[in-house]
Design a protein around this motif. Structure first.
Motif, mmCIF file in Angstrom:
data_model
loop_
_atom_site.group_PDB
_atom_site.id
_atom_site.type_symbol
_atom_site.label_atom_id
_atom_site.label_comp_id
_atom_site.label_asym_id
_atom_site.label_seq_id
_atom_site.Cartn_x
_atom_site.Cartn_y
_atom_site.Cartn_z
ATOM 1 N N SER A 258 -4.771 -7.037 -16.666
ATOM 2 C CA SER A 258 -6.178 -7.307 -16.360
ATOM 3 C C SER A 258 -6.626 -6.398 -15.217
ATOM 4 N N GLY A 259 -7.667 -6.814 -14.553
ATOM 5 C CA GLY A 259 -8.279 -5.971 -13.524
ATOM 6 C C GLY A 259 -7.346 -5.724 -12.359
ATOM 7 N N PRO A 260 -7.821 -4.943 -11.352
ATOM 8 C CA PRO A 260 -6.961 -4.610 -10.214
ATOM 9 C C PRO A 260 -6.496 -5.860 -9.475
ATOM 10 N N MET B 262 -0.179 -0.295 -3.038
ATOM 11 C CA MET B 262 1.276 -0.245 -2.855
ATOM 12 C C MET B 262 1.846 1.065 -3.389
ATOM 13 N N ALA C 197 2.351 -3.116 -10.542
ATOM 14 C CA ALA C 197 1.213 -4.010 -10.735
ATOM 15 C C ALA C 197 -0.079 -3.308 -10.345
ATOM 16 N N GLU C 198 -0.022 -2.598 -9.212
ATOM 17 C CA GLU C 198 -1.241 -1.912 -8.795
ATOM 18 C C GLU C 198 -1.600 -0.798 -9.778
ATOM 19 N N ALA D 170 -0.834 -0.651 -12.965
ATOM 20 C CA ALA D 170 -1.312 -1.206 -14.225
ATOM 21 C C ALA D 170 -2.728 -1.742 -14.083
ATOM 22 N N GLY D 171 -3.032 -2.270 -12.903
ATOM 23 C CA GLY D 171 -4.365 -2.829 -12.730
ATOM 24 C C GLY D 171 -5.412 -1.779 -12.422
ATOM 25 N N SER D 172 -4.991 -0.562 -12.118
ATOM 26 C CA SER D 172 -5.965 0.436 -11.685
ATOM 27 C C SER D 172 -6.551 1.160 -12.888
ATOM 28 N N GLN D 173 -7.468 2.051 -12.600
ATOM 29 C CA GLN D 173 -8.216 2.678 -13.672
ATOM 30 C C GLN D 173 -7.536 3.900 -14.266
ATOM 31 N N TRP E 124 2.103 1.250 -25.030
ATOM 32 C CA TRP E 124 1.391 1.364 -23.737
ATOM 33 C C TRP E 124 1.466 2.782 -23.201
#
Lengths: 463, 688, 191, 104
Positions: free
Chosen positions: A2-4, B1, B51-52, B54-57, B514
């Motif tokens: 999901s989002g950041p 991170m 996590a960062e 994957a969540g980033s653009q 992915w």
């Protein structure tokens, strides 16, 4: 995916840091000016002179009564009464002692270097008393002066005291004095390192060397630095015991081995100068500890107490006076508690052996304080706000000092307690195998050696 | 991170340094705690970074890790450095060779980071139990942490040189750990063999790197990808052998060394001489997949050289087949797993050759889970049976080690590719990737697909055979009759259980999809899954029938097969050839050298000696009359001269320092003369 | 308070007073008969230099000077003097007499004279000011308080980071060297 | 103003050189060297103030230099005094006039 994910947690975002705490603006300089003394003269000459005179009087009296206190504490710990004869419960004993010492002859041993012999106690006592200028006894006008390198200056001038001791020992032309001086200088130089390094930890949080600002920083953050730097406090306290030649580190003057160490040849007034220097040093190291670790003259509820007495207008002379006197009282209380602990330790713990002393200094205190600096700095860096170069945003550097919410406080408490525990564990682990502290192993090795010698002797006899 | 991702390799490095220097002072618990904490630190930072990311653009794009000393700095400077006005040296001008030590994080790195640190952590935990009581406990964990450091550098590297450092680092650690019990000849021989095989591979790899630098003008992966993307470089056509193909083949030689492809795979079975956690971590889950990782990392270059990819695919397929056959004939439980690893690596290379890089990495991940699981289970058995590794002497262990049995069965199902375990999804994806490859020509595609199917069936067969012989067969030395339950500590079972869970559900994370590099495989249709399932089930059935239901029949068949079985056990001669070919060549070379030595060199030496003896007589006369005369004359001249000069050499500080000060005074006066005249000339009546 | 001080006559007076103090005790250093007295004089001279530093606005340096020199180096000196029995007067005349003394005097006069004269001939525009430090006000807690320590620290850890590390290495080497030198060989007694 | 400080440092430097040249006791020579180093430090700080007044480089460069000089002085004192002790132990003297091993 999901989002950041919000990794930067900023609990302070909602509540901006508060304004700096109030400090009264009125000062007795105005009083002196009102009787016609010119401005600069009043501020830089007359008022400091008055303050210095007061402080010298109070501190020297305190020094005299510390000897009394020490004897009383010793007596109570040993289930005795202590001095009781001179005055009510012996209260005039210091006076009597002082008169006795003043009336004694000022001896100079044969073969002594006369000039150095006479100058050494003066040097020691000057180094000790000179520090009083910078001790922040209280808020507002409770302090003589406040310079931007205050703590550095204190450490620097304190280190001059070593010279007095070394020179006294050398100039006496006596082996006991020389041995005491050698021990003392080695001990003082060694422990100065740990002492200085221990002070770096709280300085990370205070972010200034000025004594008054260190107090203000603790007031602003609402936290005494002992809470976030317990390890540094312990190291500092042990180091200050060694720096002031107090038991259990009183090797330089251990009565049972060296008669009295470096001042064995001194008599009368010069001997009492050394004692004055020693007790003044105790007061000053305790004062530094109180300032850096225990919040100095600040105390939760101090402002409230003042406002009961003098209202809330910070500009009035009454407010200023009440604030100053109360803060001096708080400071004196903290210093007294620390001094009492110093005496308590003296009459409770046996003296260290010399190699144990050096071991403690170099193998425990210095590594511990270095590790403390490293870990504290790292923890601090991690906790700073991201835009100030940190990561978690638990603490914010404002122009008045550090501002942290409950989360930051909890974080630092936890980190430093963990450091404390970890340091103790690791050092115990590392030092366990070292031969010099493991007396049991030492004895075993000695027995083995003796067996070996016997065996070789047998062989020789057989041949 | 991600900005702190440079910390990831530093934790194990710190652990390695601490354990390497002070480790012997700590107890085993402390050593284990430090080693595990180092890896756990890496895992935590990795997880946060991933996590960062994957969540980033920036999906798919590489992100540079930090700036400044530990994260990114000028490592090997080159080119002309420019100095700016404020005295701070700026970056060197473009065009020269300037190698930065830098990391980058992209999706591929994310996957590898999680696999390496996650599996690594579990194996560290397992190893604390496995290595208990070993005198080299601290050394073992120092090596293991050093390996983690190297592996993490390898997967995070942003350019070839940094990757090469990690590449060599893992090779070194592999060498050290295979030879961990260096007092055994077999172990140290195996270590040397691995080292030499890797050297051969590295030679090719280095040539590939140099070629890449020559062609692309940079060693940064990002730059190389960009250069290829611009289209300035014309890709080779199929069947054409241009410089790109040569580069790719060079790199593939390196891959063959590290990832055990034919003909360099011979070191991997021998590497089983190392402790079992090492086999699980290095020789199954992480290091050997570095080659696959490398191919995925530079997939742009590979795709530009289709003829080289064809070679890769074929070598991978043959490797998979040969190793799969070899695995069916092994008796040592760890060798079964080793050949199985080679076989699976062959499948991955096949997928890479077919262009399905993402699915290869997917299989790298799932393979890391179930192969680590199988190895750790094997390790648990070996420890419980007091270092018994022979399958034929095991049997009936199912009752005695229920947890190990259950988890290993799950691992076996996963590696066999039984739906719905993770192995099914990744293997299925690879098979589809081969079948739908856009790189390979059509008939070859189909042929390779069927090779893959056969390998899948073989996998199922030999795994089942291993499980059956170890756990379910009867009538061996370690039957139930011989004892009760064997105790397995929790530090062993917990990693096993965690890995078992991952082996079952790991297929849900379709990283191939992915990552989206190379051919993106879509699971459509029922044909391939059905075929794969049939292959797996038939393999399992055959294995079960031959080992558990009718063990006698199995033994009879293997007797009947005789020489073929022998050949399979020796991996069809590759293992022997690895010893014979270089040795034979060396021997004949040595014989030629000896001949030359006797005939040419010795003659020359003898005649020289004769000449020298006759020359010495003449020399003797000259020496006595001419040379000695000169020497004596020099000595006398020196003695008489020294009488003059010794006066200057008083050896005293005072005189020397005075002369020094005089010289300084002269210099001061000489330089200050003009200024002095200008300023004070009027005192003396001159100047202005 | 700081800028006022520097433009006032007190400033020049303080510089001259500290300077005279430094030079006077410095001359005692090189003329004292006993090394201990020379050391005491040197302590005094170093304190005077520290005072000069403080007056010139380098407060951190003043503190470091006292801490490092007086508290560290000079204690070491006194310690060594005690070890080598330097309290006694040397047998020879100190300072030296005769031709060497004459030559030394001439050399010192030439060097010192040149430097002092050169300094006196400096441009009158050479004016000492507190510099941009006071104006920059890096969030100073209170106006007028100098942040000298912070500034020197910032310079030391950013622009001079490499020299700083090199200096630390030098100190380490010096420590090891001093230990090795002073420890000496263990004397083997064989009789 | 700068000239005053420079004059002081020049005098201290000259005193240091005089000490080095005219003393025999090696410890006193070391002390004289400390005088010379301090004169240099004084110059650094003075010029640092001067640059501060006209701008350009960082006004603290001189102070940073002085810190390094102190480091070197401390290192020199440690090693030098170690040498003195070794010398005294081996030759029983600290007078430079008696130490002439380097002669021919």
């Amino acid at each position: 995916m999901s989002g950041p994910i919000a990794l930067h947690w900023a609990p302070q975002a909602a509540s901006p840091p508060p304004p700096p705490p109030v400090v009264p603006s009125w000062s007795p300089v105005e009083l002196i000016e009102s009787i016609g003394v010119p401005h600069g003269f009043a501020e830089y000459v007359v008022w400091p002179a008055v303050q210095l005179a007061l402080i010298l009087f109070v501190v020297l009296t305190a020094v005299a009564y510390l000897t009394y206190l020490e004897r009383k504490v010793a007596a109570f710990i040993q289930a005795r009464l202590g001095p009781m004869r001179v005055g009510p419960v012996g209260l005039l004993q210091p006076l009597a002692d002082g008169l006795k010492l003043l009336s004694k002859e000022d001896l100079v041993p044969a073969g002594a270097d006369r000039f150095v012999y006479l100058a050494a106690p003066v040097l020691a006592v000057t180094a000790a008393l000179g520090l009083l200028v910078l001790v922040p006894f209280g808020a507002a006008w409770g302090t003589v002066t406040d310079i931007n390198i205050g703590l550095l200056f204190l450490l620097a001038v304190a280190s001059i005291g070593v010279l007095g001791i070394v020179l006294a020992g050398w100039a006496s032309n006596s082996k006991y004095a020389l041995l005491g001086a050698m021990r003392s200088s080695a001990q003082l130089v060694s422990y100065e390192v740990a002492l200085g390094l221990a002070l770096v930890g709280p300085l990370l949080f205070a972010r200034t060397l000025s004594m008054q600002e260190i107090v203000e920083s603790q007031r602003f953050t609402g936290l005494w630095w002992v809470a976030v730097q317990p390890l540094a406090f312990v190291v500092y306290f042990i180091g200050s015991l060694a720096e002031t030649n107090r038991a259990p580190f009183d090797l330089p003057e251990s009565e049972s081995e060296l008669v009295a160490g470096f001042h064995v040849e001194y008599s009368g007034f010069r001997w009492s100068l050394f004692f004055m220097a020693e007790y003044a040093n105790i007061i000053i190291t305790s004062a530094i500890a109180a300032t850096v670790f225990l919040g100095g003259w600040s105390m939760p509820g101090l402002e409230t107490a003042v406002s009961w007495i003098a209202g809330t207008d910070a500009t009035t002379p009454l407010y200023s006076t009440a604030f100053t006197l109360l803060s001096i009282g708080v400071f004196a209380g903290k210093v007294l508690v620390l001094v009492y602990v110093v005496m308590w330790v003296r009459w409770t713990l046996p003296r260290y052996r010399y190699d144990q002393l050096m071991d403690l200094g170099w193998r425990w205190l210095i590594p511990v304080s270095l590790a403390n600096i490293l870990i504290s700095a790292f923890a601090f860096l991690v906790a700073m706000r991201p835009d100030q170069g940190g990561l978690l945003g638990l603490v914010e550097v404002t122009k008045n000092g550090l501002w942290m919410g409950w989360a930051g406080t909890a974080y630092f408490l936890l980190v430093n307690l963990a450091t404390f525990a970890m340091a103790a564990w690791l050092l115990a682990k590392l030092n366990k195998t070292a031969w010099s502290t493991d007396l049991h192993a030492l004895r075993r090795v000695e027995a083995l050696r003796r067996a070996g010698r016997l065996a070789t002797a047998e062989e020789a006899r057989a041949e | 991170m991600i900005g702190f991702a440079w910390l990831i390799p530093l934790f194990p490095l710190a652990g390695a340094i601490v354990l390497g220097t002070l480790g012997r002072r700590f107890g085993e618990r402390a050593v284990g705690a430090i080693a595990i904490a180092a890896v756990a630190g890496s895992l935590i930072v990795s997880a946060l970074a991933v996590a960062e990311y994957a969540g980033s653009q920036h999906h798919g794009a590489a992100v540079a890790v930090g700036d400044g000393f530990p994260a990114s700095f000028e490592w090997i400077p080159g080119g002309a450095a420019r100095t700016s006005a404020d005295g701070i040296a700026s970056a060197p001008v473009a065009g020269g060779l300037s190698i930065r030590w830098s990391y980058s994080v992209d999706a591929l790195t994310c996957v590898m980071l999680l696999v390496v640190t996650g599996v690594g952590l579990l194996i560290h935990v397992f190893a604390t139990a496995y290595m208990r009581g070993d005198p080299g406990f601290a050394r073992f964990f120092a090596y293991l942490n050093l390996f983690m450091f190297s592996m993490l550098v390898l997967v995070m590297a942003a350019n070839f040189p940094v990757l090469f450092v990690g590449w060599e680092g893992v090779g070194l650690c592999s060498y050290l750990l295979i030879g961990f019990w260096y007092e055994r000849d077999a172990a140290s021989d195996a270590a040397k063999k691995a080292f030499v095989a890797n050297r051969i591979g590295d030679a090719g790899f280095l040539l590939g790197i140099f070629g890449a630098f020559a062609v692309f003008g940079s060693m940064d992966f990002e730059t190389i990808a960009r250069v290829i993307g611009t289209g300035d470089i014309v890709p080779d056509a199929l069947g054409e052998w241009g410089v790109l193909s040569v580069i790719v083949l060079g790199l593939f030689v390196g891959v063959a060394g590290k990832s055990a492809q034919i003909p360099l795979f011979v070191w991997l079975p021998d590497a089983m001489q190392g402790p079992t956690p090492v086999s699980a971590l290095i020789h199954a889950a992480t290091m050997v997949t570095a080659g696959i990782y490398l191919m995925a990392r530079v997939h742009g270059v590979l795709l530009a050289a289709p003829s080289a990819m064809l070679v890769i695919a074929c070598v991978g397929a043959v490797t998979a087949l040969v190793a799969g056959l070899a695995a069916t004939a092994q008796d040592d439980i760890k060798k079964v797993l080793a050949y199985s690893t080679v076989s699976q690596l062959g499948l991955m290379a096949l997928a890479c050759g077919a262009g399905a890089f993402g699915t290869a990495i997917f299989h790298v991940m799932t393979h890391a889970f179930f192969k680590a699981l199988l190895f750790l289970g094997a390790g648990a058995i070996i420890i419980a049976l007091h270092h018994e590794q022979s399958l034929s002497r095991m049997g009936g262990l199912a009752r005695r080690m229920p947890v190990v049995c259950a988890t290993m069965c799950i691992g076996a199902l996963a590696i066999a590719g039984v739906p719905p375990t993770s192995g099914f999804f990744s293997k299925d994806a690879m098979l589809i990737g081969v079948l739908e490859s856009t790189v390979l020509p059509l008939p070859l595609r189909t042929a390779l697909f069927f090779v893959g199917l056969v390998v899948a069936a073989l996998t199922a067969y030999y795994t089942t055979r291993m499980i059956g012989m170890a756990f379910f067969a009867r009538g061996s030395d370690h039957d139930e009759a011989h004892g009760g339950k064997l105790s397995v500590p929790a530090t062993m079972t917990v990693p096993l259980v965690v890995l078992a869970v991952l082996s079952v559900f790991g297929g849900l994370f379709d990283v191939g999809h992915w990552l989206a590099i190379g051919t993106v495989v879509t699971h459509a249709g029922w044909m391939v899954p059905a075929l794969a399932t049939v292959a797996a089930v038939s393999g399992i059935g055959l294995g079960w029938w031959l080992t558990v239901v009718r063990p006698g029949a199995g033994r009879a068949i293997s007797l009947r097969l005789g020489p073929v079985r022998e050949a399979a056990a020796g991996a069809f001669g590759f293992d022997a050839a690895a010893g014979v070919v270089p040795v034979g060549a060396t021997l004949s070379l040595a014989r030629a050298a000896m001949l030359a030595d006797v005939e040419v060199v010795d003659r020359a030496v003898n005649s020289t000696a004769a000449g020298t003896v006759s020359g010495a007589g003449g020399s003797n006369w000259t020496d006595a009359n001419v040379v000695d005369g000169i020497v004596r004359g020099t000595g006398e001249a020196t003695v008489s001269g020294s009488l003059v000069f010794r006066a200057m050499q008083s050896g005293r500080f005072a005189g020397t320092s005075l002369v020094l000060a005089m010289a300084v005074a002269a210099i001061v006066v000489a330089f200050g003369w003009n200024a002095a005249v200008a300023a004070f000339g009027h005192w003396f009546g001159g100047g202005q | 308070m700081y800028p006022d001080l520097q433009s006032s006559p007190w400033f020049l007076g303080a510089v001259i007073a500290f300077g005279l103090w430094a030079v006077a005790t410095g001359s005692v250093v090189i003329t004292a008969q006993r090394p201990v007295h020379a050391a005491l004089a040197l302590v005094s001279a170093l304190m005077a230099v520290a005072g000069l530093f403080a007056v010139l606005g380098a407060e951190f340096l003043a503190g470091a000077q006292v801490l490092v020199y007086v508290g560290g180096v000079m204690v070491l000196f006194v310690f060594v003097i005690m070890v080598v029995g330097g309290g006694r007067k040397t047998a020879e005349v100190e300072p030296v007499s005769g031709v060497r003394f004459l030559a030394a005097t001439v050399v010192v006069l030439v060097i010192g004279g040149s430097i002092v004269l050169g300094a006196r001939s400096a441009q009158p525009a050479f004016e000492l000011r507190p510099g941009p430090r006071a104006a920059a006000s890096k969030d100073a807690v209170r106006a007028g308080v100098s942040r000298n320590t912070e500034d020197v620290g910032t310079d030391l850890y950013t622009r001079a980071a490499l020299p700083f590390e090199v200096a630390s290495l030098l100190l380490l080497v010096a420590i090891v060297g001093a230990v090795v030198l002073a420890k000496g060989r263990r004397v083997e007694q064989d009789d | 103003m700068l000239t005053t400080v420079l004059t002081i440092s020049g005098l201290m430097f000259a005193l240091g050189v005089a000490g080095v040249l005219t003393r025999r006791n090696i410890i006193v020579i070391f002390m004289a060297i400390e005088l010379i180093l301090n004169a240099a430090n004084l110059n650094f700080v003075a010029f640092s103030r001067y640059w501060a007044s006209i701008g350009g480089i960082s006004p603290h460069t001189g102070e940073v230099f002085a810190v390094f000089v102190m480091v070197v002085a401390a290192a020199e004192a440690a090693v030098g005094l170690g040498l003195v002790i070794a010398l005294y132990r081996n030759r029983g003297t600290v007078s430079v006039d008696d130490i002439d091993l380097l002669k021919w």
